[in-house]
Design a protein around this motif. Structure first.
Motif, mmCIF file in Angstrom:
data_model
loop_
_atom_site.group_PDB
_atom_site.id
_atom_site.type_symbol
_atom_site.label_atom_id
_atom_site.label_comp_id
_atom_site.label_asym_id
_atom_site.label_seq_id
_atom_site.Cartn_x
_atom_site.Cartn_y
_atom_site.Cartn_z
ATOM 1 N N ALA A 48 0.733 -1.161 -0.015
ATOM 2 C CA ALA A 48 -0.057 0.207 -0.131
ATOM 3 C C ALA A 48 0.791 1.197 -0.139
ATOM 4 N N SER A 49 2.054 1.044 0.712
ATOM 5 C CA SER A 49 2.612 2.433 0.826
ATOM 6 C C SER A 49 3.515 2.617 -0.704
ATOM 7 N N ALA A 50 3.742 1.756 -1.126
ATOM 8 C CA ALA A 50 4.737 1.894 -2.575
ATOM 9 C C ALA A 50 3.773 2.187 -3.656
ATOM 10 N N ASP A 117 10.405 4.550 5.225
ATOM 11 C CA ASP A 117 9.261 4.405 4.764
ATOM 12 C C ASP A 117 8.284 4.673 5.810
ATOM 13 N N PHE A 118 7.096 5.175 5.356
ATOM 14 C CA PHE A 118 6.136 5.938 6.172
ATOM 15 C C PHE A 118 4.751 5.716 5.481
ATOM 16 N N TYR A 119 3.759 5.306 6.255
ATOM 17 C CA TYR A 119 2.250 5.303 5.354
ATOM 18 C C TYR A 119 1.487 5.172 6.580
ATOM 19 N N ILE A 120 0.349 6.021 6.190
ATOM 20 C CA ILE A 120 -0.794 6.009 6.965
ATOM 21 C C ILE A 120 -1.891 5.492 5.888
ATOM 22 N N ALA A 121 -3.066 4.506 6.317
ATOM 23 C CA ALA A 121 -4.066 4.160 5.273
ATOM 24 C C ALA A 121 -4.836 5.285 4.917
ATOM 25 N N GLU A 122 -5.062 5.085 3.623
ATOM 26 C CA GLU A 122 -5.451 6.409 2.877
ATOM 27 C C GLU A 122 -6.788 7.051 3.501
ATOM 28 N N ASN A 123 -7.766 6.168 3.994
ATOM 29 C CA ASN A 123 -8.996 6.635 4.686
ATOM 30 C C ASN A 123 -8.758 7.388 6.139
#
Ligand SMILES: CC(=O)SCCNC(=O)CCNC(=O)[C@H](O)C(C)(C)COP(=O)(O)OP(=O)(O)OC[C@H]1O[C@@H](n2cnc3c(N)ncnc32)[C@H](O)[C@@H]1OP(=O)(O)O
Length: 336
Positions: A48-50, A117-123
Protein backbone atom coordinates in the motif's frame (compact mmCIF):
# COMPACT_ATOMS: atom_id res chain seq x y z
CA UNK A 1 -6.43 -1.25 6.86
CA UNK A 2 -8.61 -4.26 7.67
CA UNK A 3 -7.54 -7.90 7.65
CA UNK A 4 -9.61 -11.08 7.82
CA UNK A 5 -7.98 -11.95 11.14
CA UNK A 6 -7.90 -10.37 14.57
CA UNK A 7 -5.34 -7.56 14.63
CA UNK A 8 -5.67 -7.22 18.41
CA UNK A 9 -4.58 -10.83 18.80
CA UNK A 10 -1.44 -10.13 16.79
CA UNK A 11 -0.46 -6.79 18.23
CA UNK A 12 -1.29 -6.10 21.86
CA UNK A 13 0.04 -2.54 21.98
CA UNK A 14 -1.33 0.49 20.19
CA UNK A 15 2.15 0.96 18.70
CA UNK A 16 4.20 -2.21 18.15
CA UNK A 17 7.89 -2.11 17.30
CA UNK A 18 8.99 -4.80 14.90
CA UNK A 19 12.52 -5.59 13.83
CA UNK A 20 14.35 -8.59 12.46
CA UNK A 21 13.87 -10.52 15.70
CA UNK A 22 10.49 -9.27 16.87
CA UNK A 23 8.92 -10.10 13.55
CA UNK A 24 9.06 -13.67 14.80
CA UNK A 25 8.24 -12.35 18.27
CA UNK A 26 6.89 -13.65 21.52
CA UNK A 27 3.22 -13.92 20.63
CA UNK A 28 3.90 -15.67 17.37
CA UNK A 29 6.64 -17.94 18.70
CA UNK A 30 5.64 -21.54 18.12
CA UNK A 31 2.43 -20.40 16.41
CA UNK A 32 3.19 -20.38 12.70
CA UNK A 33 -0.23 -19.08 11.68
CA UNK A 34 0.27 -15.94 13.81
CA UNK A 35 3.69 -15.43 12.27
CA UNK A 36 2.16 -15.81 8.82
CA UNK A 37 -0.45 -13.18 9.70
CA UNK A 38 2.22 -10.74 10.87
CA UNK A 39 4.07 -11.30 7.60
CA UNK A 40 0.85 -10.67 5.67
CA UNK A 41 0.25 -7.39 7.54
CA UNK A 42 3.76 -6.14 6.83
CA UNK A 43 3.64 -7.20 3.18
CA UNK A 44 0.26 -5.53 2.62
CA UNK A 45 1.40 -2.34 4.34
CA UNK A 46 4.51 -2.32 2.16
CA UNK A 47 2.44 -2.75 -0.99
CA UNK A 48 0.00 0.00 0.00
CA UNK A 49 2.85 2.36 0.80
CA UNK A 50 4.58 1.67 -2.51
CA UNK A 51 1.32 2.26 -4.36
CA UNK A 52 0.72 5.53 -2.50
CA UNK A 53 4.22 6.70 -3.41
CA UNK A 54 4.01 5.34 -6.96
CA UNK A 55 7.04 3.15 -6.43
CA UNK A 56 7.30 0.23 -8.85
CA UNK A 57 7.76 -2.28 -6.00
CA UNK A 58 7.56 -2.46 -2.21
CA UNK A 59 10.49 -1.30 -0.18
CA UNK A 60 8.97 -2.80 2.96
CA UNK A 61 8.12 -6.47 3.35
CA UNK A 62 8.40 -9.13 6.04
CA UNK A 63 11.35 -10.78 4.33
CA UNK A 64 13.17 -7.46 3.91
CA UNK A 65 12.57 -6.61 7.55
CA UNK A 66 14.06 -9.93 8.62
CA UNK A 67 17.18 -9.35 6.59
CA UNK A 68 17.81 -5.69 7.47
CA UNK A 69 18.53 -3.90 10.70
CA UNK A 70 15.51 -1.65 10.49
CA UNK A 71 12.74 -0.94 12.92
CA UNK A 72 9.12 -0.75 11.97
CA UNK A 73 6.62 1.09 14.17
CA UNK A 74 3.13 -0.19 13.54
CA UNK A 75 0.08 1.75 14.71
CA UNK A 76 -3.26 0.02 15.19
CA UNK A 77 -6.71 1.09 16.27
CA UNK A 78 -8.21 -1.44 18.65
CA UNK A 79 -11.86 -0.51 18.25
CA UNK A 80 -12.39 -0.48 14.51
CA UNK A 81 -13.50 -3.46 12.38
CA UNK A 82 -16.01 -4.69 14.95
CA UNK A 83 -13.42 -4.80 17.71
CA UNK A 84 -10.95 -6.89 15.72
CA UNK A 85 -8.82 -3.81 15.18
CA UNK A 86 -7.34 -2.22 12.08
CA UNK A 87 -3.79 -1.36 11.16
CA UNK A 88 -3.60 2.41 10.82
CA UNK A 89 -0.10 2.66 9.35
CA UNK A 90 3.60 2.23 9.86
CA UNK A 91 6.90 4.06 10.01
CA UNK A 92 10.20 2.36 9.16
CA UNK A 93 13.54 3.76 10.30
CA UNK A 94 17.13 2.59 10.21
CA UNK A 95 20.70 3.85 10.41
CA UNK A 96 22.46 4.53 7.11
CA UNK A 97 25.97 5.60 6.36
CA UNK A 98 25.61 8.63 4.10
CA UNK A 99 27.92 10.99 2.34
CA UNK A 100 26.31 14.41 2.56
CA UNK A 101 27.17 17.89 1.39
CA UNK A 102 27.35 20.45 4.16
CA UNK A 103 26.64 24.15 3.74
CA UNK A 104 30.23 24.77 2.68
CA UNK A 105 29.85 22.19 -0.08
CA UNK A 106 32.18 19.75 1.65
CA UNK A 107 31.45 16.05 1.76
CA UNK A 108 30.87 14.74 5.24
CA UNK A 109 30.23 11.23 6.32
CA UNK A 110 27.44 10.66 8.82
CA UNK A 111 25.36 7.76 9.99
CA UNK A 112 22.03 9.28 10.98
CA UNK A 113 18.79 7.55 11.75
CA UNK A 114 16.82 7.71 8.51
CA UNK A 115 13.12 7.61 7.77
CA UNK A 116 12.90 4.93 5.12
CA UNK A 117 9.18 4.36 4.68
CA UNK A 118 6.07 5.93 6.18
CA UNK A 119 2.45 5.21 5.42
CA UNK A 120 -0.96 5.90 6.93
CA UNK A 121 -3.99 4.14 5.41
CA UNK A 122 -5.61 6.38 2.81
CA UNK A 123 -8.92 6.81 4.64
CA UNK A 124 -7.16 7.78 7.87
CA UNK A 125 -4.71 10.31 6.51
CA UNK A 126 -4.77 13.87 7.84
CA UNK A 127 -6.28 12.93 11.20
CA UNK A 128 -3.11 13.13 13.22
CA UNK A 129 -2.17 9.44 13.10
CA UNK A 130 1.04 10.17 11.22
CA UNK A 131 2.01 12.68 13.87
CA UNK A 132 1.19 10.22 16.64
CA UNK A 133 3.36 7.55 15.08
CA UNK A 134 6.23 9.90 14.30
CA UNK A 135 6.16 11.38 17.80
CA UNK A 136 6.18 7.90 19.29
CA UNK A 137 9.28 7.01 17.29
CA UNK A 138 11.02 10.27 18.30
CA UNK A 139 10.34 9.58 21.96
CA UNK A 140 11.43 5.97 21.64
CA UNK A 141 14.67 6.99 19.92
CA UNK A 142 15.07 10.11 22.09
CA UNK A 143 15.79 12.06 18.96
CA UNK A 144 14.82 15.32 17.29
CA UNK A 145 13.51 15.17 13.72
CA UNK A 146 16.16 17.69 12.74
CA UNK A 147 18.91 15.18 13.36
CA UNK A 148 17.41 12.58 11.06
CA UNK A 149 17.75 12.07 7.31
CA UNK A 150 14.82 11.32 5.03
CA UNK A 151 14.93 8.93 2.11
CA UNK A 152 13.32 10.65 -0.87
CA UNK A 153 10.43 12.21 1.07
CA UNK A 154 7.19 12.53 -0.84
CA UNK A 155 5.46 15.92 -1.16
CA UNK A 156 2.93 14.83 1.47
CA UNK A 157 5.73 13.91 3.85
CA UNK A 158 7.57 17.19 3.21
CA UNK A 159 4.35 19.01 3.95
CA UNK A 160 3.92 16.93 7.12
CA UNK A 161 7.45 17.75 8.31
CA UNK A 162 7.05 21.43 7.54
CA UNK A 163 3.72 21.61 9.30
CA UNK A 164 4.47 19.67 12.45
CA UNK A 165 8.19 20.28 12.93
CA UNK A 166 8.87 23.37 10.79
CA UNK A 167 11.54 21.48 8.90
CA UNK A 168 12.86 23.12 5.77
CA UNK A 169 15.20 21.24 3.42
CA UNK A 170 18.69 22.65 3.59
CA UNK A 171 21.59 21.77 1.37
CA UNK A 172 20.52 19.92 -1.79
CA UNK A 173 22.16 16.50 -1.77
CA UNK A 174 23.55 14.41 -4.59
CA UNK A 175 21.60 11.41 -3.33
CA UNK A 176 17.92 10.83 -2.58
CA UNK A 177 18.27 11.84 1.03
CA UNK A 178 17.04 15.09 2.44
CA UNK A 179 18.43 16.70 5.56
CA UNK A 180 17.12 19.86 7.10
CA UNK A 181 18.41 23.19 8.28
CA UNK A 182 20.38 22.60 11.43
CA UNK A 183 21.32 18.99 10.66
CA UNK A 184 24.98 19.92 10.47
CA UNK A 185 24.86 22.62 13.14
CA UNK A 186 23.35 20.37 15.76
CA UNK A 187 25.83 17.56 15.46
CA UNK A 188 29.02 17.18 17.37
CA UNK A 189 32.19 17.06 15.30
CA UNK A 190 32.54 13.39 16.23
CA UNK A 191 29.28 12.58 14.48
CA UNK A 192 30.36 14.14 11.19
CA UNK A 193 33.56 13.12 9.47
CA UNK A 194 34.89 15.29 6.67
CA UNK A 195 35.65 13.26 3.57
CA UNK A 196 38.36 14.27 1.10
CA UNK A 197 36.89 15.22 -2.27
CA UNK A 198 38.83 12.56 -4.12
CA UNK A 199 39.94 9.23 -2.84
CA UNK A 200 43.08 7.62 -4.28
CA UNK A 201 40.91 5.12 -6.14
CA UNK A 202 38.75 7.77 -7.78
CA UNK A 203 35.80 9.98 -7.04
CA UNK A 204 33.84 9.30 -3.88
CA UNK A 205 30.41 7.89 -4.33
CA UNK A 206 28.19 10.44 -2.63
CA UNK A 207 25.51 8.02 -1.57
CA UNK A 208 24.74 4.49 -0.56
CA UNK A 209 22.44 2.62 -2.87
CA UNK A 210 19.08 2.71 -1.14
CA UNK A 211 16.13 0.40 -1.36
CA UNK A 212 14.18 2.92 -3.37
CA UNK A 213 17.01 3.17 -5.86
CA UNK A 214 17.34 -0.62 -6.02
CA UNK A 215 13.64 -0.90 -6.70
CA UNK A 216 13.94 1.59 -9.54
CA UNK A 217 17.03 -0.04 -10.96
CA UNK A 218 15.42 -3.48 -10.87
CA UNK A 219 12.49 -2.04 -12.72
CA UNK A 220 14.67 -0.32 -15.29
CA UNK A 221 16.66 -3.47 -15.82
CA UNK A 222 13.65 -5.49 -16.93
CA UNK A 223 13.51 -5.98 -20.69
CA UNK A 224 10.48 -5.12 -22.74
CA UNK A 225 7.66 -6.19 -22.48
CA UNK A 226 8.15 -6.46 -18.71
CA UNK A 227 9.39 -2.90 -18.27
CA UNK A 228 6.69 -0.30 -17.65
CA UNK A 229 5.72 1.76 -20.70
CA UNK A 230 6.68 4.94 -18.89
CA UNK A 231 8.12 5.88 -15.56
CA UNK A 232 5.63 5.44 -12.73
CA UNK A 233 7.05 8.47 -10.99
CA UNK A 234 4.98 11.54 -11.54
CA UNK A 235 6.81 14.78 -11.89
CA UNK A 236 7.32 16.81 -8.76
CA UNK A 237 5.16 19.57 -10.17
CA UNK A 238 2.26 17.26 -10.94
CA UNK A 239 2.45 15.73 -7.48
CA UNK A 240 2.48 19.19 -6.04
CA UNK A 241 -0.43 20.41 -8.04
CA UNK A 242 -2.36 17.34 -6.92
CA UNK A 243 -1.43 17.93 -3.32
CA UNK A 244 -2.40 21.53 -3.56
CA UNK A 245 -5.66 20.75 -5.20
CA UNK A 246 -6.57 18.18 -2.58
CA UNK A 247 -7.13 20.96 -0.08
CA UNK A 248 -6.06 20.86 3.48
CA UNK A 249 -8.91 19.70 5.63
CA UNK A 250 -10.99 17.01 3.97
CA UNK A 251 -13.87 15.31 5.72
CA UNK A 252 -13.27 11.80 4.56
CA UNK A 253 -13.43 9.85 7.75
CA UNK A 254 -15.44 6.65 7.36
CA UNK A 255 -18.33 6.16 9.77
CA UNK A 256 -16.47 3.59 11.87
CA UNK A 257 -13.43 5.81 12.12
CA UNK A 258 -15.59 8.82 12.87
CA UNK A 259 -17.24 6.94 15.72
CA UNK A 260 -13.89 5.92 17.08
CA UNK A 261 -12.54 9.45 16.85
CA UNK A 262 -15.61 11.26 18.16
CA UNK A 263 -15.03 13.21 21.37
CA UNK A 264 -15.59 10.83 24.23
CA UNK A 265 -15.32 7.92 21.82
CA UNK A 266 -13.67 4.72 22.80
CA UNK A 267 -10.42 5.33 20.94
CA UNK A 268 -7.23 3.73 22.17
CA UNK A 269 -5.28 5.96 24.43
CA UNK A 270 -1.72 6.90 23.72
CA UNK A 271 0.92 8.87 25.60
CA UNK A 272 0.60 11.73 23.08
CA UNK A 273 -3.17 11.92 23.25
CA UNK A 274 -3.62 15.65 24.12
CA UNK A 275 -1.34 16.74 21.27
CA UNK A 276 -2.84 14.36 18.77
CA UNK A 277 -6.29 15.28 19.98
CA UNK A 278 -5.55 18.94 19.33
CA UNK A 279 -4.23 18.04 15.91
CA UNK A 280 -7.41 16.12 15.09
CA UNK A 281 -9.57 18.94 16.41
CA UNK A 282 -7.82 21.21 13.94
CA UNK A 283 -9.38 19.22 11.08
CA UNK A 284 -12.54 21.33 11.52
CA UNK A 285 -10.84 24.57 12.36
CA UNK A 286 -8.49 26.94 10.63
CA UNK A 287 -6.92 27.76 13.98
CA UNK A 288 -3.64 26.17 14.86
CA UNK A 289 -2.59 25.68 11.28
CA UNK A 290 0.92 26.62 12.24
CA UNK A 291 1.19 23.16 13.82
CA UNK A 292 3.74 22.94 16.58
CA UNK A 293 6.26 25.11 14.83
CA UNK A 294 6.65 27.38 17.81
CA UNK A 295 8.39 24.48 19.54
CA UNK A 296 10.99 24.61 16.84
CA UNK A 297 11.23 28.35 16.45
CA UNK A 298 14.90 28.30 17.43
CA UNK A 299 15.43 26.27 14.31
CA UNK A 300 13.47 28.69 12.14
CA UNK A 301 15.68 31.50 13.39
CA UNK A 302 18.71 29.76 11.98
CA UNK A 303 17.19 29.43 8.51
CA UNK A 304 19.19 30.90 5.67
CA UNK A 305 18.06 34.46 4.91
CA UNK A 306 15.99 34.86 1.77
CA UNK A 307 14.73 31.30 1.75
CA UNK A 308 11.16 32.26 2.39
CA UNK A 309 11.32 35.75 0.97
CA UNK A 310 8.46 35.30 -1.47
CA UNK A 311 5.50 33.63 0.22
CA UNK A 312 2.93 31.94 -1.94
CA UNK A 313 -0.54 33.45 -2.13
CA UNK A 314 -3.37 31.76 -0.30
CA UNK A 315 -3.56 30.18 3.13
CA UNK A 316 -0.97 27.87 4.61
CA UNK A 317 0.96 27.03 1.49
CA UNK A 318 4.27 27.98 2.98
CA UNK A 319 5.37 24.37 3.24
CA UNK A 320 5.15 24.02 -0.53
CA UNK A 321 7.22 27.09 -1.05
CA UNK A 322 10.53 25.32 -1.17
CA UNK A 323 9.58 23.05 -4.00
CA UNK A 324 8.04 25.84 -6.03
CA UNK A 325 10.64 28.45 -5.41
CA UNK A 326 12.86 28.64 -8.53
CA UNK A 327 16.01 28.87 -6.45
CA UNK A 328 15.09 25.70 -4.61
CA UNK A 329 13.94 23.54 -7.49
CA UNK A 330 17.25 21.75 -7.34
CA UNK A 331 16.32 20.43 -3.90
CA UNK A 332 13.03 18.91 -5.02
CA UNK A 333 13.47 15.38 -3.74
CA UNK A 334 11.68 13.34 -6.40
CA UNK A 335 13.02 13.97 -9.84
CA UNK A 336 10.58 13.35 -12.68
C1 LIG B 1 10.73 8.78 3.45
C2 LIG B 1 9.32 8.37 3.15
O1 LIG B 1 8.82 7.51 3.78
S1 LIG B 1 8.46 9.23 1.95
C3 LIG B 1 6.86 8.51 1.94
C4 LIG B 1 5.84 9.19 2.80
N1 LIG B 1 4.57 8.51 2.63
C5 LIG B 1 3.65 8.82 1.68
O2 LIG B 1 3.77 9.78 0.93
C6 LIG B 1 2.46 7.89 1.61
C7 LIG B 1 1.13 8.64 1.55
N2 LIG B 1 0.96 9.58 2.65
C8 LIG B 1 0.76 9.18 3.93
O3 LIG B 1 0.77 8.00 4.24
C9 LIG B 1 0.48 10.24 4.97
O4 LIG B 1 -0.10 11.36 4.36
C10 LIG B 1 1.74 10.68 5.76
C11 LIG B 1 2.40 9.47 6.40
C12 LIG B 1 2.72 11.43 4.85
C13 LIG B 1 1.26 11.66 6.87
O5 LIG B 1 0.36 10.99 7.74
P1 LIG B 1 -1.00 11.70 8.19
O6 LIG B 1 -1.66 10.86 9.21
O7 LIG B 1 -1.78 12.05 6.97
O8 LIG B 1 -0.42 13.05 8.85
P2 LIG B 1 -1.07 13.95 9.98
O9 LIG B 1 -2.57 13.85 9.95
O10 LIG B 1 -0.40 13.69 11.27
O11 LIG B 1 -0.60 15.39 9.46
C14 LIG B 1 -1.33 16.00 8.43
C15 LIG B 1 -0.38 16.83 7.58
O12 LIG B 1 0.43 15.98 6.75
C16 LIG B 1 0.49 16.55 5.43
N3 LIG B 1 -0.37 15.78 4.52
C17 LIG B 1 -1.03 14.64 4.79
N4 LIG B 1 -1.74 14.26 3.70
C18 LIG B 1 -1.52 15.17 2.74
C19 LIG B 1 -1.99 15.35 1.40
N5 LIG B 1 -2.86 14.50 0.82
N6 LIG B 1 -1.56 16.41 0.69
C20 LIG B 1 -0.71 17.29 1.23
N7 LIG B 1 -0.24 17.20 2.51
C21 LIG B 1 -0.65 16.14 3.25
C22 LIG B 1 -0.09 17.94 5.58
O13 LIG B 1 0.92 18.81 6.08
C23 LIG B 1 -1.12 17.73 6.65
O14 LIG B 1 -1.54 18.92 7.29
P3 LIG B 1 -2.87 19.68 6.69
O15 LIG B 1 -3.95 18.66 6.63
O16 LIG B 1 -3.14 20.77 7.68
O17 LIG B 1 -2.48 20.20 5.34
Amino acid sequence: MEFPFDINQLFSERVSILDQTIVAGRKAAGRPHLQAHIDTVIDELGKASAKAQQLPASITSASKLQSQKHQLYLLKNREMNGGRGVVVGFLKVGYKKLFLLDRQGEHVEAEPLCVLDFYIAENLQRYGYGLELFDFMLQHKKLEPLLMAYDRPSPKFLSFLAKHYCLTPSVPQANNFVVFEGFFLNRSAGQLRKVPLRKPDGEIKPYSLMEREVVHQEQRARPWPFAPPHSPQRSVSSQLSHSLSVGSSPSRLPPRAAAALAPGGNRDQSPQSPLIERCRERRTSQQGRAGRCSLYSWHMDSRAPGLLDRPLPGPDLSHFHLCLHPRRMASAPRPP
